[in-house]
Write an enzyme that holds these catalytic residues in place. Structure first.
Site, PDB file in Angstrom:
ATOM      1  N   ASN A 151      77.809  83.161  24.648  1.00 43.37           N
ATOM      2  CA  ASN A 151      78.511  82.943  23.382  1.00 43.37           C
ATOM      3  C   ASN A 151      77.598  83.198  22.194  1.00 43.37           C
ATOM      4  O   ASN A 151      77.985  83.855  21.224  1.00 43.37           O
ATOM      5  CB  ASN A 151      79.064  81.518  23.332  1.00 43.37           C
ATOM      6  N   HIS A 196      76.365  78.812  32.843  1.00 44.19           N
ATOM      7  CA  HIS A 196      76.900  77.478  33.151  1.00 44.19           C
ATOM      8  C   HIS A 196      76.003  76.763  34.167  1.00 44.19           C
ATOM      9  O   HIS A 196      76.483  76.091  35.074  1.00 44.19           O
ATOM     10  CB  HIS A 196      78.333  77.564  33.650  1.00 44.19           C
ATOM     11  N   TYR A 243      80.416  86.605  31.528  1.00 41.29           N
ATOM     12  CA  TYR A 243      79.754  86.336  30.252  1.00 41.29           C
ATOM     13  C   TYR A 243      78.773  87.450  29.905  1.00 41.29           C
ATOM     14  O   TYR A 243      78.681  87.873  28.750  1.00 41.29           O
ATOM     15  CB  TYR A 243      79.024  84.991  30.311  1.00 41.29           C
TER      16      TYR A 243
END
Length: 704
Positions: free
Chosen positions: A236, A291, A299
């Protein structure tokens, strides 16, 4: 003299009058929220290496245009030029996108037939569509290249978005929609601001777009890693850092200054991808983890296009290019097929962009610590994800919770000339290699949180061995959340084919309601026309036998093994959208963990003389492909021999191998007199020890 004195007095009077008048004008302007900021940077920003200045504009919280002084115009212009020159290629690497949009514009919702101010998914569609139109506006071969009407619609779309955003932003909740539905506001929306501003940099709309970007990204992206009160990391933050850096350039900061910011340093530490042994990042064997413990390539794929921006911003050295290339090679293919166990939680075998990332060599790749084996040949792509107690075998969320069998048991090859047929709601539970515990294939592992939850195996042991064109993987697994399902799995990739054996398959006793289990050998999506007959029709045409059943360029066969009960091939349709070739395993043998199944898959048009044997004991399986490739699965060891090369690995991750293991293995494959020389290990006691076990765990020998 008196005349001169009078003239001087008059001049002084006029100067004073003009000064007072100008002051009043400024005060009036301030009352209207306009100001002139000739030095918007803090004092330490005056050390910028590029000092050329240009006047432009910015906005206040009422979106009124005010003056702004750009202190780094050359750096800004260089980046915007580079951005536009590379936009189409960068867009080709971007996974989330709307390609060649043609939606009708709307002065309230930006585009017709959407409700972006109440529906967050619709807002995401608006954002991606705006970016897609930016690509069209910038593409010299597009009919909308530098179209004035499109330019107006782009700036107007940006205005509309700004008029709907809360000011100040909400704290730890999305501006509208579900509280935690933040993604498009933090990730996609800032990219909209950057794209529109840059593609309009030679139009009358540029100053307004730049000022809107400075203001609103200052609110919704105040640092490279913060948005709406949340701190973001990993994939992110990689996405956030690109538009944030651009917004800082617009504010007059130099790239050298921006690089020193704490948030940018966090991102640079991430994208440096130093090899790690645990947690997020690139593990020592070049498998991407997110994660904390999940092989989550989704991702990485979503962020991959940003790496070119960071190397432009801060230099080539900020990225571990070698490690990233290996990370893609370890799982991907030029056609975009990727083993589902490293992909998205919703269950997918395809990325529309990963094929554009690198040039893929024809090779066998292994990740010994993260337990992934991949083979790419001229004819097929195949990959298996093993298990380890260090990593999750599955990650679920409140929406996706039935994909664990797909992640853990997919055992197949994809013909590179075949159609790419992705999973859907009817097919995601049915893939080659999956051990079914019910007729409908549903095995739910729900998340116990409002977000994601990962699950590690009760038993997680994997050994991998590879040579130039062959690779073998031995897996010993047990999954508490899947009814204590356990098995040992033996997979061999070789030229034009794959061998698969399951043995010691077991589940919790008395848990299947006396329903037999099944191992899927081949699956057919009946909604896709590949010019193959149905499995039932092929069976009828083959004297009621499913040997040689074909779908989408892949052919299946049962493989008999001496002294092991290998079920026959049967055909079944669990729903109208799926047809299966299966091997039925009795619930009684599953209760005692003695069930087995064995098959092979070949590329259509290619055949082989593969044979498999049980040697001496249940734990010693010898596979002879017949073209110089031999494999031995003798838990905990696996061995592959191809011509003059042989490799071993232990599922216990041993860094020493006894002489006895080597000699017994050679005897088991019928070559007891083999002479060998170590390639990456040295004599150590009664065996060999690896020279270096930092990155891999295979013992490699040359046959002499």
């Amino acid at each position: 003299m008196s005349i001169v004195l009078i003239i001087v007095i008059v001049v002084i009077f006029l100067i004073c009058f003009l000064y007072l008048s100008n002051s009043n004008n400024k005060n009036d302007a301030n009352k209207n929220n306009a100001f002139i900021d000739l030095n918007p940077l803090p004092l330490n920003a005056t050390t910028a290496t590029t000092t050329t200045a240009v006047a432009t504009t910015t906005t206040n919280n009422n979106n009124s245009i005010v003056a702004f002084r750009q202190n780094n115009i050359q750096e800004l212009q260089n980046f915007e030029r580079w951005f536009k020159n590379n936009l189409s290629y960068s867009f080709s690497q971007k996974a989330e996108k709307v390609v060649n949009p043609n939606r009708n514009w709307n002065d309230n919702t930006v585009f017709d037939n959407l409700s972006p101010w109440t529906s967050v998914p619709d807002f995401g569609t608006v954002c991606h569509t705006l970016i897609g139109y930016c690509v069209r506006y910038n593409n010299t071969s597009d009919t909308l290249y530098q179209n004035p009407e499109l330019a107006y619609n782009l700036i107007n779309g940006l205005r509309i978005i700004c008029s709907k955003l809360p000011d100040p932003p909400p704290h730890q909740q999305a501006p509208w929609g579900p509280v935690a539905d933040w993604y498009h506001f933090t990730i996609t929306m800032p990219e909209v601001f950057m794209n529109i501003t840059i593609v309009l940099n030679e139009t009358q709309h540029y100053d307004e777009a730049a000022s809107l970007t400075r203001y609103w990204l200052g609110l919704y992206l105040p640092t490279a890693v913060n948005s709406m009160g949340w701190h973001r990391t990993a994939g992110n933050s990689m996405r956030m850092g690109v538009p944030y850096t651009y917004s800082q350039i617009l504010r007059g900061y130099s790239l050298a200054q921006i690089r020193q910011e704490q948030g940018i340093q966090e991102i640079l530490n991430t994208i440096a991808f130093p090899y790690v042994t645990q947690g997020n990042g690139l593990h020592v064997d070049s498998i991407y983890i997110d994660h904390i413990d999940v092989r989550a390539y989704g991702y990485l794929i979503n962020s991959y296009f940003t790496f070119a921006y960071y190397t432009y911003y801060f230099g080539d050295e900020v990225i571990n290019t070698v490690g990233l290339t290996r990370a893609i090679e370890n799982v991907g293919s030029p056609e975009g097929v990727v083993v589902p166990g490293v992909m998205s939680r919703n269950g997918t075998l395809y990325s529309n962009v990963i094929g554009n990332f690198i040039t893929y060599p024809l090779a066998v790749h292994s990740a010994d610590y993260s337990k992934v084996l991949t083979k790419l040949s001229k004819t097929y792509y195949g990959s298996v994800v093993g298990v380890t107690n260090r990593l999750a075998y599955y990650e679920s969320d409140p929406t996706n919770n039935i994909q664990a069998p797909l992640w853990t048991m997919a055992r197949r090859i994809w013909n590179r000339r075949g159609r790419i047929i992705n999973y859907n709601a009817n097919t995601v539970s049915f893939e080659s290699g999956i051990i079914l515990q019910s007729l409908n294939g549903i095995m739910r592992i729900p998340s116990g949180t409002t977000s994601t939850q990962s699950f590690r195996p009760t038993i997680g042991q994997t050994a991998i061995a590879k040579t130039d064109t062959a690779g073998a993987i031995l897996v010993y697994a047990k999954f508490a959340e899947m009814n204590n399902l356990q098995f040992k799995s033996c997979t061999l990739f070789y030229d034009h084919g794959m061998f698969q054996l399951y043995y010691n398959i077991g589940v919790e006793p008395n848990s299947l309601n006396n329903t037999n289990g099944r191992v899927i050998v081949l699956s057919r999506d009946t909604s896709v026309n590949t010019n193959d007959l149905s499995f039932e029709a092929q069976r009828i045409n083959n004297n009621n036998s499913s040997e040689g059943t074909t779908f989408n360029g892949v052919v299946c066969h049962r493989v008999p093994i001496t002294n092991i009960n290998v079920p026959s091939l049967t055909v079944r349709s669990p729903n109208s959208s799926v047809e299966l070739v299966e091997q039925i395993i009795s619930f009684q043998t599953m209760y005692t963990a003695t069930a087995s199944a064995c098959y092979k898959l070949n590329v259509e048009g290619h055949s082989d003389s593969l044979r498999a044997f049980r040697v001496n004991s249940d734990e010693n399986i010898y596979v002879n492909v017949g073209n110089g490739v031999k494999a031995l699965f003798n838990y905990p060891w696996v061995m592959v021999k191809e011509n003059n090369k042989v490799s071993f690995m232990s599922a216990n991750e041993d860094t020493t191998i006894p002489f006895s293991v080597i000699m017994n293995s050679f005897t088991s494959i019928g070559e007891p007199a083999l002479q060998y020389s170590p390639s990456n290990c040295f004599v150590y006691g009664n065996g060999f020890k690896l020279n270096n076990s930092t990155f891999d765990l295979q013992f490699i020998f040359e046959i002499v």
